[in-house]
Design a protein around this motif. Structure first.
Motif, PDB file in Angstrom:
ATOM      1  N   SER A 145       0.833  -1.205   0.000  1.00 53.48           N
ATOM      2  CA  SER A 145       0.000   0.000   0.000  1.00 53.48           C
ATOM      3  C   SER A 145       0.866   1.252   0.000  1.00 53.48           C
ATOM      4  O   SER A 145       0.600   2.207  -0.735  1.00 53.48           O
ATOM      5  N   ARG A 146       1.922   1.262   0.802  1.00 52.68           N
ATOM      6  CA  ARG A 146       2.820   2.413   0.856  1.00 52.68           C
ATOM      7  C   ARG A 146       3.518   2.621  -0.484  1.00 52.68           C
ATOM      8  O   ARG A 146       3.666   3.755  -0.942  1.00 52.68           O
ATOM      9  N   LEU A 147       3.956   1.538  -1.115  1.00 56.08           N
ATOM     10  CA  LEU A 147       4.603   1.641  -2.419  1.00 56.08           C
ATOM     11  C   LEU A 147       3.648   2.180  -3.471  1.00 56.08           C
ATOM     12  O   LEU A 147       3.995   3.060  -4.261  1.00 56.08           O
ATOM     13  N   SER A 195       4.126   5.963  -5.015  1.00 54.04           N
ATOM     14  CA  SER A 195       4.416   6.092  -6.445  1.00 54.04           C
ATOM     15  C   SER A 195       3.436   7.037  -7.123  1.00 54.04           C
ATOM     16  O   SER A 195       3.827   7.869  -7.950  1.00 54.04           O
ATOM     17  N   TYR A 196       2.170   6.930  -6.771  1.00 56.30           N
ATOM     18  CA  TYR A 196       1.176   7.810  -7.385  1.00 56.30           C
ATOM     19  C   TYR A 196       1.285   9.247  -6.877  1.00 56.30           C
ATOM     20  O   TYR A 196       1.004  10.187  -7.617  1.00 56.30           O
ATOM     21  N   ILE A 197       1.699   9.430  -5.639  1.00 57.13           N
ATOM     22  CA  ILE A 197       1.921  10.794  -5.143  1.00 57.13           C
ATOM     23  C   ILE A 197       3.059  11.445  -5.919  1.00 57.13           C
ATOM     24  O   ILE A 197       2.956  12.605  -6.338  1.00 57.13           O
ATOM     25  N   LEU A 198       4.143  10.698  -6.131  1.00 55.61           N
ATOM     26  CA  LEU A 198       5.265  11.243  -6.902  1.00 55.61           C
ATOM     27  C   LEU A 198       4.841  11.607  -8.321  1.00 55.61           C
ATOM     28  O   LEU A 198       5.208  12.669  -8.840  1.00 55.61           O
ATOM     29  N   LEU A 199       4.067  10.734  -8.957  1.00 54.45           N
ATOM     30  CA  LEU A 199       3.568  11.028 -10.301  1.00 54.45           C
ATOM     31  C   LEU A 199       2.707  12.286 -10.300  1.00 54.45           C
ATOM     32  O   LEU A 199       2.850  13.173 -11.148  1.00 54.45           O
ATOM     33  N   GLY A 200       1.794  12.395  -9.329  1.00 49.52           N
ATOM     34  CA  GLY A 200       0.929  13.569  -9.242  1.00 49.52           C
ATOM     35  C   GLY A 200       1.705  14.855  -9.035  1.00 49.52           C
ATOM     36  O   GLY A 200       1.413  15.882  -9.655  1.00 49.52           O
ATOM     37  N   LEU A 201       2.734  14.809  -8.182  1.00 50.31           N
ATOM     38  CA  LEU A 201       3.557  16.002  -7.951  1.00 50.31           C
ATOM     39  C   LEU A 201       4.291  16.422  -9.220  1.00 50.31           C
ATOM     40  O   LEU A 201       4.386  17.616  -9.528  1.00 50.31           O
ATOM     41  N   LEU A 213      10.465  23.780  -5.254  1.00 50.31           N
ATOM     42  CA  LEU A 213      11.271  23.494  -4.065  1.00 50.31           C
ATOM     43  C   LEU A 213      10.553  22.520  -3.137  1.00 50.31           C
ATOM     44  O   LEU A 213      11.140  21.528  -2.695  1.00 50.31           O
ATOM     45  N   ILE A 214       9.286  22.781  -2.865  1.00 47.56           N
ATOM     46  CA  ILE A 214       8.513  21.901  -1.975  1.00 47.56           C
ATOM     47  C   ILE A 214       8.346  20.516  -2.596  1.00 47.56           C
ATOM     48  O   ILE A 214       8.546  19.497  -1.931  1.00 47.56           O
ATOM     49  N   CYS A 215       7.986  20.470  -3.876  1.00 48.88           N
ATOM     50  CA  CYS A 215       7.793  19.172  -4.541  1.00 48.88           C
ATOM     51  C   CYS A 215       9.091  18.383  -4.620  1.00 48.88           C
ATOM     52  O   CYS A 215       9.086  17.160  -4.465  1.00 48.88           O
ATOM     53  N   THR A 216      10.199  19.071  -4.840  1.00 53.86           N
ATOM     54  CA  THR A 216      11.488  18.379  -4.886  1.00 53.86           C
ATOM     55  C   THR A 216      11.833  17.793  -3.530  1.00 53.86           C
ATOM     56  O   THR A 216      12.295  16.647  -3.438  1.00 53.86           O
ATOM     57  N   LEU A 222      10.237  11.189  -0.001  1.00 56.56           N
ATOM     58  CA  LEU A 222       9.314  10.100  -0.309  1.00 56.56           C
ATOM     59  C   LEU A 222      10.018   9.019  -1.120  1.00 56.56           C
ATOM     60  O   LEU A 222       9.802   7.827  -0.905  1.00 56.56           O
ATOM     61  N   GLY A 223      10.888   9.428  -2.032  1.00 52.26           N
ATOM     62  CA  GLY A 223      11.665   8.459  -2.798  1.00 52.26           C
ATOM     63  C   GLY A 223      12.570   7.631  -1.904  1.00 52.26           C
ATOM     64  O   GLY A 223      12.699   6.413  -2.082  1.00 52.26           O
ATOM     65  N   LYS A 224      13.208   8.270  -0.927  1.00 52.92           N
ATOM     66  CA  LYS A 224      14.045   7.544   0.037  1.00 52.92           C
ATOM     67  C   LYS A 224      13.206   6.546   0.832  1.00 52.92           C
ATOM     68  O   LYS A 224      13.613   5.412   1.046  1.00 52.92           O
ATOM     69  N   GLU A 225      12.032   6.981   1.280  1.00 55.21           N
ATOM     70  CA  GLU A 225      11.156   6.093   2.045  1.00 55.21           C
ATOM     71  C   GLU A 225      10.699   4.920   1.189  1.00 55.21           C
ATOM     72  O   GLU A 225      10.661   3.773   1.664  1.00 55.21           O
ATOM     73  N   LEU A 226      10.347   5.176  -0.061  1.00 54.20           N
ATOM     74  CA  LEU A 226       9.913   4.094  -0.948  1.00 54.20           C
ATOM     75  C   LEU A 226      11.039   3.099  -1.204  1.00 54.20           C
ATOM     76  O   LEU A 226      10.791   1.900  -1.318  1.00 54.20           O
ATOM     77  N   GLU A 227      12.259   3.589  -1.268  1.00 55.92           N
ATOM     78  CA  GLU A 227      13.405   2.684  -1.456  1.00 55.92           C
ATOM     79  C   GLU A 227      13.558   1.758  -0.251  1.00 55.92           C
ATOM     80  O   GLU A 227      13.827   0.564  -0.403  1.00 55.92           O
ATOM     81  N   VAL A 228      13.374   2.291   0.954  1.00 51.05           N
ATOM     82  CA  VAL A 228      13.437   1.469   2.162  1.00 51.05           C
ATOM     83  C   VAL A 228      12.323   0.425   2.139  1.00 51.05           C
ATOM     84  O   VAL A 228      12.548  -0.746   2.461  1.00 51.05           O
ATOM     85  N   VAL A 229      11.129   0.836   1.735  1.00 52.84           N
ATOM     86  CA  VAL A 229      10.002  -0.103   1.670  1.00 52.84           C
ATOM     87  C   VAL A 229      10.279  -1.181   0.629  1.00 52.84           C
ATOM     88  O   VAL A 229       9.996  -2.363   0.849  1.00 52.84           O
ATOM     89  N   ARG A 230      10.862  -0.794  -0.519  1.00 53.72           N
ATOM     90  CA  ARG A 230      11.206  -1.794  -1.547  1.00 53.72           C
ATOM     91  C   ARG A 230      12.222  -2.798  -1.019  1.00 53.72           C
ATOM     92  O   ARG A 230      12.139  -3.989  -1.304  1.00 53.72           O
ATOM     93  N   GLN A 231      13.197  -2.311  -0.248  1.00 54.91           N
ATOM     94  CA  GLN A 231      14.187  -3.207   0.323  1.00 54.91           C
ATOM     95  C   GLN A 231      13.543  -4.134   1.349  1.00 54.91           C
ATOM     96  O   GLN A 231      13.879  -5.325   1.406  1.00 54.91           O
TER      97      GLN A 231
END
Length: 141
Positions: free
Chosen positions: A76-78, A82-88, A116-119, A125-134
């Motif tokens: 669910s987190r992944l 992923s969709y939040i990143l796409l939307g941003l 700046l905020i989106c970056t 969020l990308g770092k967190e998703l990488e941890v979840v993928r691992q």
């Protein structure tokens, strides 16, 4: 005496838009609206899908399969992330088009702040998703 940003607030920004045909400006205006709608749609799809995956895991855990619960939370987190990143990213496109169509310092300030905020959100969020993928790769046999 006025401070720096207010001195330039009324300045005209020349960008060559006056040479664009009217149909092209209308196209970019439409493109901005499409990017806004697509960004919000992506975030909405991510939210609904993430909730669905999470609830499905909760139901499975109530049936006695606790491992499925944690797996569904990670999935669910992944999915949602992923969709939040796409939307941003789509919303950044919309703001870029808006800055082209309405070139003034205020729109450039807003664009800079949004980027700046989106970056920052995308980075963390990308770092967190990488941890979840691992975690997902380590939990899957």
């Amino acid at each position: 005496m006025t401070t720096f940003p207010w001195i330039l607030a009324d300045a005209e920004v020349s960008h060559g838009m006056e040479y664009c045909p009217e149909w092209l400006l209308r196209f970019f205006d439409l493109l901005q609206g499409v990017a806004d709608i697509a960004g919000m749609t992506a975030i909405t799809v991510g939210l609904i899908g993430g909730i669905w995956i999470w609830l499905r895991g909760e139901v499975r855990s109530l049936r006695g399969n606790a491992e499925k619960r944690w797996m569904s939370i990670r999935q669910s987190r992944l999915f949602l992330g992923s969709y939040i990143l796409l939307g941003l990213e789509l919303m950044i496109v919309s703001d870029l088009v808006h800055s082209f169509l309405h070139p003034n310092l205020e729109s450039l300030y807003v664009l800079g702040l949004v980027v700046l905020i989106c970056t920052a959100i995308s980075f963390f969020l990308g770092k967190e998703l990488e941890v979840v993928r691992q975690e997902e790769a380590g939990a899957t046999p």
